[in-house]
Motif scaffolding. Structure first.
Motif, PDB file in Angstrom:
ATOM      1  N   PHE A 134      35.907   2.944 -25.036  1.00  0.00           N
ATOM      2  CA  PHE A 134      34.787   3.527 -24.299  1.00  0.00           C
ATOM      3  C   PHE A 134      35.262   4.109 -22.964  1.00  0.00           C
ATOM      4  N   ALA A 135      36.134   3.345 -22.260  1.00  0.00           N
ATOM      5  CA  ALA A 135      36.631   3.822 -20.971  1.00  0.00           C
ATOM      6  C   ALA A 135      37.429   5.109 -21.129  1.00  0.00           C
ATOM      7  N   ARG A 136      38.231   5.194 -22.213  1.00  0.00           N
ATOM      8  CA  ARG A 136      38.999   6.421 -22.433  1.00  0.00           C
ATOM      9  C   ARG A 136      38.070   7.610 -22.695  1.00  0.00           C
ATOM     10  N   ARG A 137      37.012   7.373 -23.451  1.00  0.00           N
ATOM     11  CA  ARG A 137      36.071   8.458 -23.724  1.00  0.00           C
ATOM     12  C   ARG A 137      35.349   8.889 -22.460  1.00  0.00           C
ATOM     13  N   VAL A 138      34.962   7.906 -21.645  1.00  0.00           N
ATOM     14  CA  VAL A 138      34.303   8.241 -20.379  1.00  0.00           C
ATOM     15  C   VAL A 138      35.256   9.040 -19.495  1.00  0.00           C
ATOM     16  N   THR A 139      36.525   8.632 -19.501  1.00  0.00           N
ATOM     17  CA  THR A 139      37.515   9.369 -18.709  1.00  0.00           C
ATOM     18  C   THR A 139      37.617  10.808 -19.173  1.00  0.00           C
ATOM     19  N   GLY A 140      37.645  10.997 -20.487  1.00  0.00           N
ATOM     20  CA  GLY A 140      37.716  12.358 -21.019  1.00  0.00           C
ATOM     21  C   GLY A 140      36.512  13.194 -20.626  1.00  0.00           C
ATOM     22  N   VAL A 141      35.329  12.599 -20.717  1.00  0.00           N
ATOM     23  CA  VAL A 141      34.110  13.321 -20.338  1.00  0.00           C
ATOM     24  C   VAL A 141      34.138  13.675 -18.863  1.00  0.00           C
ATOM     25  N   ILE A 142      34.533  12.699 -18.017  1.00  0.00           N
ATOM     26  CA  ILE A 142      34.550  12.945 -16.571  1.00  0.00           C
ATOM     27  C   ILE A 142      35.575  14.012 -16.214  1.00  0.00           C
ATOM     28  N   LEU A 143      36.734  13.995 -16.878  1.00  0.00           N
ATOM     29  CA  LEU A 143      37.733  15.030 -16.610  1.00  0.00           C
ATOM     30  C   LEU A 143      37.214  16.409 -16.998  1.00  0.00           C
ATOM     31  N   ALA A 144      36.512  16.471 -18.135  1.00  0.00           N
ATOM     32  CA  ALA A 144      35.963  17.758 -18.565  1.00  0.00           C
ATOM     33  C   ALA A 144      34.910  18.255 -17.571  1.00  0.00           C
ATOM     34  N   VAL A 145      34.002  17.355 -17.171  1.00  0.00           N
ATOM     35  CA  VAL A 145      32.972  17.731 -16.203  1.00  0.00           C
ATOM     36  C   VAL A 145      33.597  18.095 -14.862  1.00  0.00           C
ATOM     37  N   SER A 146      34.624  17.363 -14.479  1.00  0.00           N
ATOM     38  CA  SER A 146      35.293  17.645 -13.196  1.00  0.00           C
ATOM     39  C   SER A 146      35.959  19.015 -13.219  1.00  0.00           C
ATOM     40  N   SER A 147      36.563  19.366 -14.347  1.00  0.00           N
ATOM     41  CA  SER A 147      37.196  20.686 -14.460  1.00  0.00           C
ATOM     42  C   SER A 147      36.155  21.794 -14.316  1.00  0.00           C
ATOM     43  N   LEU A 148      35.008  21.606 -14.999  1.00  0.00           N
ATOM     44  CA  LEU A 148      33.935  22.601 -14.871  1.00  0.00           C
ATOM     45  C   LEU A 148      33.416  22.659 -13.442  1.00  0.00           C
ATOM     46  N   ALA A 149      33.273  21.469 -12.824  1.00  0.00           N
ATOM     47  CA  ALA A 149      32.768  21.443 -11.453  1.00  0.00           C
ATOM     48  C   ALA A 149      33.743  22.109 -10.495  1.00  0.00           C
TER      49      ALA A 149
ATOM     50  N   THR B 195      25.403   2.680 -11.447  1.00  0.00           N
ATOM     51  CA  THR B 195      25.796   2.913 -10.058  1.00  0.00           C
ATOM     52  C   THR B 195      26.881   3.989  -9.966  1.00  0.00           C
ATOM     53  N   ASN B 196      27.854   3.947 -10.892  1.00  0.00           N
ATOM     54  CA  ASN B 196      28.852   5.021 -10.921  1.00  0.00           C
ATOM     55  C   ASN B 196      28.196   6.359 -11.232  1.00  0.00           C
ATOM     56  N   GLY B 197      27.278   6.322 -12.205  1.00  0.00           N
ATOM     57  CA  GLY B 197      26.590   7.559 -12.562  1.00  0.00           C
ATOM     58  C   GLY B 197      25.776   8.120 -11.414  1.00  0.00           C
ATOM     59  N   GLY B 198      25.141   7.220 -10.632  1.00  0.00           N
ATOM     60  CA  GLY B 198      24.354   7.683  -9.496  1.00  0.00           C
ATOM     61  C   GLY B 198      25.210   8.364  -8.445  1.00  0.00           C
ATOM     62  N   GLU B 199      26.378   7.765  -8.143  1.00  0.00           N
ATOM     63  CA  GLU B 199      27.267   8.372  -7.160  1.00  0.00           C
ATOM     64  C   GLU B 199      27.739   9.743  -7.636  1.00  0.00           C
ATOM     65  N   ALA B 200      28.109   9.836  -8.918  1.00  0.00           N
ATOM     66  CA  ALA B 200      28.590  11.109  -9.446  1.00  0.00           C
ATOM     67  C   ALA B 200      27.476  12.149  -9.460  1.00  0.00           C
ATOM     68  N   MET B 201      26.250  11.720  -9.808  1.00  0.00           N
ATOM     69  CA  MET B 201      25.134  12.671  -9.883  1.00  0.00           C
ATOM     70  C   MET B 201      24.834  13.289  -8.524  1.00  0.00           C
ATOM     71  N   ILE B 202      24.982  12.526  -7.441  1.00  0.00           N
ATOM     72  CA  ILE B 202      24.735  13.048  -6.102  1.00  0.00           C
ATOM     73  C   ILE B 202      25.642  14.248  -5.821  1.00  0.00           C
ATOM     74  N   ILE B 203      26.914  14.111  -6.172  1.00  0.00           N
ATOM     75  CA  ILE B 203      27.876  15.188  -5.923  1.00  0.00           C
ATOM     76  C   ILE B 203      27.612  16.368  -6.844  1.00  0.00           C
ATOM     77  N   VAL B 204      27.327  16.103  -8.130  1.00  0.00           N
ATOM     78  CA  VAL B 204      27.072  17.172  -9.094  1.00  0.00           C
ATOM     79  C   VAL B 204      25.865  17.993  -8.666  1.00  0.00           C
ATOM     80  N   LEU B 205      24.789  17.334  -8.245  1.00  0.00           N
ATOM     81  CA  LEU B 205      23.585  18.066  -7.828  1.00  0.00           C
ATOM     82  C   LEU B 205      23.855  18.894  -6.583  1.00  0.00           C
ATOM     83  N   ALA B 206      24.615  18.343  -5.637  1.00  0.00           N
ATOM     84  CA  ALA B 206      24.933  19.104  -4.421  1.00  0.00           C
ATOM     85  C   ALA B 206      25.721  20.360  -4.760  1.00  0.00           C
TER      86      ALA B 206
END
Length: 902
Positions: free
Chosen positions: A221-236, A674-685
Motif C-alpha cells: 500500500f505504501a509503495r502504491r501511495v508513493t507512486g500516486v504521490i510522485l505522479a501527482v507531484s510531477s503534475l503539480a 492528516t497527511n491527506g489534509g496537509e497535501a490538499m492545502i498545498i494542492v488547492l493553493a
C-alpha cells in the motif's frame, strides 16, 4: 533402575560442562540495523528530495527532511529491539523441561540444567534434551527429522553398553528430536554444543522475521501511495512552473513539501510497533505468541475449542470417591496435600480395617509413574496430575509410597496410550509372586475383567453394579478410572495378551473443580459472539456436569467420541454447530471437529497439550499449547503458548487481538487523513493560484513533529470498553475500507477549510504573512490533536470523561507536541529558522476554537454513522462496481499507451 546423579555431583558437572544450551544468534550491528530501516521506497523518495534540496542551497529544508528520515529509522530500530526482547521472552517462558532421576527420585528440571551423566526419563511427546544412550526402552520410536530429514519415526531399543562407540544408532537418542511413542530411560552423554545438533547448527542462529501478511499488505500500500504521490507531484511541478509562474526552484520546494506531507513514511514502522506492543501485552496476560501473524487472526476468532483439564478446571485432581464391591467411600481433603480421612455414609472409616479399600489404593499407587514431593510452596506432583492424586489418596490411607515401591518393585509395564486407554505394570510382590496391576477407562477395564474383589476374595463380576456405579459417579462430575489386577507368572516382558481375565479392584472418582475465572471468561465469550466448545477425554456424564458448572449451553446433549466416528463430514458439520460438549474425544476427533468448524466458515482456536494434538493445533487458525503441562511437540505446532494453562488467558488474548486490530485501524485512520489534509492545502493553493498558507519547511516541521508525537501514541491505546460486546470481525475484512476512504476525504477537506479559514482571517485582521502562516501551522497541529482524540474511539463517542482524559501515552504525546509548538511559535531562533512569529492570546484562542469545531463535527459524523451506517454501506456498495470499472478502463488505457510508446 539407576538412581541418577546426586545434586552435588550434578552441580559440579554443570560448572564443568556449562548449561545445556546452544549459542545465541549473533545480533546485527548498529550500522546494519540502521541501513535496514531506510531500505524502503518511501524513504528513497525523501532522500532524493533532500539531495536535490541541498543542491539548490536549501539547507534548512534538507536538514528537516533528513531529520524525518532519521526519526523514522530510530523508530524502526526501537521496534526491532522490542521485537528481539519479545522473542527472548518467548524463548524463556516456554523453555523446555526435562524429567530426570536424581538421588533416586524423579524430578523435573529446566532442560538447560541437564548434564552428562544424568538419567533422563522420556515419554511420548517429549523433546529429547541431550544426546545419550538408551539403557531402557519400551515400544519407543523417535522422530529424528530435525537431523535426518526423514519424517518416519525411528524405532529404538535399549543397550547395555556404556559408551557410544559400542552402541548402534538404534540405541542412541539425540538432542532436539521428538519422542513419537513409548517410554525410555537415557544415560546422558553430551549436552549443549557437544550434541550432534550442536555440531550441525544452532537452533537460534536464524533471527525470526516479524513481517506478517498485514505488514506486507501495508508495504505494498505504501509503495502504491508513493507512486500516486510522485505522479501527482510531477503534475503539480509542471503546473506550478509552466502555468502558475513559480520559479523552478520554488516550485520544486513546494512540490517536495507536498510529497513529504502526503507520504506516510512512518506508517510501516508504526504498524509493526502496534503489533509488537500487542505481543508484549499478551505476554503480561500469560499468552505467548510464537508466530506474530496469530495476532491478526485472534481479532476474528469465532469459536474456541478447549480441553477441560487444567484449562477450564484447576488441574488439581483430588480423589473424592472410592467404590469397591457394594461400597462407596468418601475421601476428604482438597488438592495434593495428603490430609483427609475416609467416611462411609457420614461415619469415619479406618482404611486398615477394610482390606478391599487398601488393595484398591495399593494397586493405584503401584500402577503409577508420578512422584509427590513437598516444596516451600506446598505439595507438587511430578508427572500426571491424576496419578499424583492417586498417590495422595494412598498416603491418606497410611501407605508409604517409598516402602511400597521398594517391597513391590516394578518389572515391566505397558505405558498408557489413547489407542488402548489403560496402563499396566508388572510387579514382584513381597511373597515372591508376580502380580499385574492395570488402571484406565472404566469401560475398557471392565471389558477385560471376569471377577471382582470382595472381602472374601475374588468373586464373579457383577457388571450391572459396576456400570451403574460408573454412571452415578460420572453424572455428578467425577472423572472415573477403574483399577484391576491379577496374579501372573513372572517373565521378562509384559505383553498386551497378558492383560485379560482381570479382577476388578474398584472405581476411583476424581474431581477437578472449574476455575472461577474460566466461568467469567465463558460468559464474556458469549457476549462477544464467540462459541466455546469443550472437548475432553472424560466420560460423557463427567463432561456434561462440568459444562453445566462452567455455564456452557448444554441443551444439546454431550457428544461421545463413538458418535463422531459414526458421522460423515456433512453430518458432523451440522452437529458441531449445535453441540458444545464432546466427551471421550481422541486427538483424531479434535482434528475432525476443527475441520468441521472451519468448513462452516468459523475461525477456530484449538487447545492441546499432547504430541497427538499437534495435527489439530496445526490445522486450527490459532493453535494454543499449554505452557506448564504441554509437550514440546504441542508447543512447536501451536501459534500461542499459555504460560498458566488457563482458559481465561485465551479470552484475554482474543480481547488483546481485537484491540491490536482496532489500534491498527486507528493508526491508519489518523495517518492517512492528516497527511491527506496537509497535501490538499498545498494542492488547492497551487491549483487556484493562492498564496501558500504554509511554507515547504513548515510542512516538514508538522510532519516531523506529529508523525512521532501523535501518530505513534495510538499504538498504546487500551481496548475500547465495548470491544467484547461486538461480534467477531470477518476474516477477510480490509483495513482500507470504504469508511476509511470516506474519512480521508472528509478530514482532508475539513483540514483544508480550517487552514485557509485561519489564513484568510489572519490576513483580514491585519496580521502579516509570516504571522498568518504561523497561525495556520498551529491550527493544523491543533486539528491533528483534536482528530487524535476523536479517532481513539472508532465505534463510540469520545465525548466522555475517559475520552477527554486520554491515556499516559496520549497525554505525553500531546504534551511533547504542544511544547514543541510553543518553541516553534515563541522562541526567537525558531522564528528565524521557520519564518514564524509569536501569536497573541486572541488569535491563539481562535485557533483552539478551530480544533474544537473539528472535534465536534467529527463526533457528529460518528453519530450519523451509527444511526445511518447500514444505509451508507449500501450506497458505498452500489458505487463500488462503477468505480471498479472506471479503474479498469484507466488501466487498459495506460497499457495501450505503453504499447504505443514501445
Amino acid at each position: 533402575m539407576p538412581t541418577g546423579l546426586s545434586d552435588e555431583r550434578a552441580a559440579d558437572l554443570l560448572q564443568k560442562f556449562g548449561h545445556n544450551e546452544l549459542p545465541a544468534a549473533a545480533r546485527k550491528g548498529l550500522l546494519a540495523r540502521a541501513a535496514a530501516q531506510i531500505a524502503n521506497p518511501l524513504i528513497y523518495v525523501l532522500l532524493c528530495s533532500a539531495a536535490i534540496s541541498a543542491l539548490l542551497g536549501h539547507a534548512v529544508d534538507t536538514a528537516i527532511i533528513l531529520a524525518v528520515v532519521s526519526i523514522n529509522a530510530a523508530i524502526g530500530m526501537v521496534q526491532e529491539g522490542r521485537a528481539e526482547q519479545a522473542l527472548a521472552a518467548i524463548r524463556n517462558l516456554i523453555s523446555a523441561r526435562a524429567s530426570v532421576r536424581r538421588d533416586g527420585r524423579r524430578i523435573i528440571i529446566p532442560a538447560s540444567e541437564v548434564v552428562p551423566g544424568d538419567v533422563l526419563l522420556l515419554e511420548a511427546g517429549d523433546r529429547v534434551a541431550a544426546d545419550g544412550l538408551l539403557i531402557r526402552a519400551r515400544n519407543m520410536s523417535i522422530d529424528e527429522s530435525i537431523l535426518t530429514g526423514e519424517s518416519v519415526p525411528v524405532s529404538k531399543v535399549s543397550s547395555s553398553a556404556h559408551e557410544d562407540t559400542f552402541a548402534g544408532e538404534e540405541s542412541l537418542v539425540f538432542s532436539g528430536t521428538l519422542v513419537a511413542a513409548g517410554q525410555g530411560t537415557v544415560l546422558v552423554k553430551a549436552t549443549g554444543i557437544g550434541t550432534r545438533l550442536g555440531r550441525i547448527t544452532t537452533l537460534l542462529e536464524r533471527v525470526e522475521e516479524l513481517e506478517t501478511p498485514l505488514i506486507r499488505q501495508m508495504n505494498v500500500f505504501a509503495r502504491r501511495v508513493t507512486g500516486v504521490i510522485l505522479a501527482v507531484s510531477s503534475l503539480a511541478l509542471t503546473y506550478a512552473w509552466l502555468i502558475g509562474g513559480y520559479p523552478l526552484t520554488e516550485a520544486f520546494m513546494i512540490v517536495v513539501s507536498m510529497a513529504v506531507a502526503g507520504i506516510p513514511e512512518a506508517l510501516p514502522a508504526v504498524t509493526t510497533i502496534t503489533m509488537a506492543v500487542g505481543v508484549q501485552r499478551m505476554a503480561k496476560r500469560h499468552a505467548i505468541l510464537r508466530r506474530l501473524p496469530a495476532i491478526e487472526t485472534l481479532g476474528c476468532v469465532s469459536t474456541i475449542c478447549s480441553d477441560k483439564t487444567g484449562t477450564l478446571t484447576k488441574n488439581e485432581m483430588t480423589v473424592s470417591r472410592l467404590a469397591t464391591a457394594g461400597v462407596c467411600f468418601q475421601v476428604g481433603g482438597v488438592g495434593y496435600e495428603p490430609r483427609g480421612g475416609f467416611t462411609l455414609d457420614g461415619l469415619d472409616v479406618d482404611p486398615d480395617a477394610d482390606p478391599t479399600l487398601l488393595q484398591l489404593l495399593r494397586a493405584a499407587a503401584l500402577c503409577n509413574d508420578a512422584a509427590l514431593r513437598e516444596t516451600d510452596h506446598g505439595w507438587v506432583v511430578d508427572g500426571d496430575p491424576l496419578e499424583g492424586a492417586l498417590l495422595v489418596a494412598a498416603i491418606k490411607a497410611g501407605l508409604s509410597i517409598d516402602n511400597l515401591q521398594r517391597s513391590t518393585p516394578r518389572l515391566d509395564e505397558i505405558p498408557f496410550d489413547t489407542a488402548h486407554r489403560y496402563m499396566a505394570s508388572l510387579h514382584r510382590c513381597p511373597d515372591g509372586a508376580a502380580c499385574l496391576y492395570v488402571k484406565g477407562a472404566p469401560e475398557r477395564i471392565l471389558d477385560m475383567c471376569s471377577r471382582q474383589r470382595t472381602a472374601d476374595g475374588p468373586a464373579a463380576i457383577d457388571r450391572a453394579y459396576w456400570r451403574k456405579a460408573v454412571e452415578q459417579l460420572a453424572a455428578t462430575g467425577f472423572r472415573v478410572i477403574a483399577v484391576a489386577s491379577k496374579p501372573t507368572l513372572e517373565k521378562g516382558r509384559l505383553a498386551f495378551a497378558d492383560v485379560d481375565d482381570l479382577v476388578v479392584e474398584g472405581l476411583i472418582g476424581l474431581i477437578d473443580p472449574p476455575r472461577e475465572e474460566a466461568i467469567a471468561a465463558i460468559a464474556q465469550c458469549r457476549s462477544a459472539g464467540i462459541a466455546v466448545k469443550m472437548i475432553t477425554g472424560d466420560h460423557v456424564g463427567t463432561a456434561a456436569a462440568i459444562a453445566r458448572e462452567l455455564g456452557l449451553d448444554v441443551r444439546q446433549p454431550a457428544v461421545a467420541g463413538e458418535l463422531i466416528d459414526a458421522l460423515d463430514d456433512d453430518a458432523l458439520r451440522r452437529l458441531v454447530a449445535e453441540a458444545n460438549v464432546f466427551a471421550r474425544a481422541t486427538p483424531e476427533h479434535k482434528l475432525r471437529l476443527v475441520q468441521a468448524l472451519q468448513a462452516r466458515g468459523d475461525v477456530v482456536v484449538m487447545t492441546g497439550d499432547g504430541v497427538n494434538d499437534a495435527p489439530a493445533l496445526k490445522r486450527a487458525d490459532v493453535g494454543v499449547a499449554m505452557g506448564r503441562n504441554g509437550t514440546e511437540a504441542a508447543k512447536e505446532a501451536a501459534e500461542m503458548v499459555l504460560v498458566d494453562d488457563n482458559f481465561a488467558s485465551i479470552v484475554a488474548a482474543v480481547r488483546e487481538g481485537r484491540a491490536v486490530y482496532d489500534n491498527l485501524k486507528k493508526v491508519i485512520g489518523w495517518t492517512m487523513p492528516t497527511n491527506g489534509g496537509e497535501a490538499m492545502i498545498i494542492v488547492l493553493a497551487l491549483a487556484f493560484g493562492l498564496t501558500l498558507p504554509i511554507t515547504p519547511v513548515q510542512v516538514l516541521w508538522i510532519n516531523t513533529v506529529t508523525a512521532v508525537g501523535l501518530g505513534l501514541v495510538l499504538a498504546f491505546e487500551p481496548a475500547e470498553p465495548d470491544i467484547m460486546q461486538r461480534g467477531p470481525r470477518a476474516g477477510n475484512e480490509q483495513l482500507l475500507s470504504g469508511f476509511l476512504i470516506w474519512r480521508v476525504l472528509l478530514v482532508s477537506a475539513l483540514f483544508a477549510i480550517g487552514a485557509f479559514g485561519v489564513f484568510e482571517w489572519a490576513l483580514h485582521w491585519g496580521y502579516g504573512l509570516d504571522a498568518a502562516r504561523t497561525m495556520v501551522v498551529n491550527a493544523i497541529v491543533i486539528m491533528e490533536i483534536a482528530y487524535l482524540f476523536s479517532v481513539r474511539y472508532l465505534s463510540s463517542t469520545s465525548l466522555t470523561l475517559r475520552g477527554a482524559l486520554g491515556t499516559p501515552a496520549v497525554l505525553l504525546g500531546v504534551g511533547c507536541v504542544s511544547a514543541l509548538q510553543v518553541a516553534f511559535t515563541y522562541v526567537p531562533f525558531m522564528n528565524e529558522l521557520f519564518d514564524t512569529r509569536p501569536v497573541p492570546l486572541g488569535p491563539g484562542l481562535a485557533i483552539l476554537a478551530v480544533g474544537v469545531a473539528l472535534f465536534f463535527i467529527l463526533e457528529l459524523e460518528k453519530r450519523v454513522q451509527r444511526q445511518y451506517g447500514d444505509f451508507i454501506e449500501r450506497c458505498l456498495a452500489m458505487a463500488e462496481p462503477p468505480l471498479r470499472g472506471w479503474r479498469r478502463s484507466i488501466q487498459r488505457s495506460a497499457a495501450r499507451l505503453r504499447r504505443r510508446l514501445g
